[in-house]
Scaffold this motif. Structure first.
Motif: not given
Length: 173
Positions: A142, A145-146, A157-158, A160-161, A164
């Protein structure tokens, strides 16, 4: 809360990885529970922070109703049995509880490793879950990503995606 440097975080992740690299069963675990109907949200938050700092593996609250239909919370803590006395002391000192219950549990844990994914938004650490020697879970961290989402002004979410997807491609999952 103390901020950790990138080196401290990396060292901590390496130590964690070494302890949890292989899938395993932890048989010496305990769940400690207590019902609380007269604690403020601030007290619950503070208690949670103290329990995590003392080594609890997981701490969570469940909304419940007690006698006379009083709204309350069930505080649940998952921990190594060796840490139980310290966690109980924190509960008794920080909450309104006069008693608690505990019981032994076993936990099946996936093997874990970390992968540094080079994304369009920068480097992001991804936790990989290993089941029967195969990667099956890909969980971007997190905080990485943040930070990337804020720096690039894109939805979280972009990031994160993308992280991943990069990790999955690396592991060919």
């Amino acid at each position: 809360m103390k901020r950790t440097s990138e080196d401290e975080r990396s060292r901590s992740m390496n130590e964690f990885s070494a302890r949890h690299a292989q899938e395993h069963i932890d048989n010496e675990m305990v769940i400690i529970e207590v019902n609380l109907d007269d604690c403020s949200g601030e007290t619950l938050s503070y208690t949670m922070d103290r329990l995590f700092a003392a080594g609890a593996n997981d701490v969570y609250y469940t909304s419940i109703y007690m006698k006379k239909n009083r709204p309350a919370y069930k505080l649940s803590i998952l921990s190594d049995k060796a840490k139980q006395p310290l966690l109980e002391e924190i509960i008794f000192r920080e909450t309104s509880s006069f008693g608690l219950r505990y019981y032994p549990v076993s936990c099946h844990r996936l093997g874990r490793e970390f992968y540094r994914a080079e994304t369009a938004y920068g480097e992001v650490s991804v936790k990989i879950g290993i089941y029967q020697e195969a990667p099956i879970k890909f969980s971007p961290e997190y905080e990485d990503c943040k930070k990337a989402a804020e720096q690039h002004n894109v939805p979280l979410q972009n990031v994160y995606d993308d992280a991943k997807l990069v990790a999955m491609k690396h592991y060919k999952a």
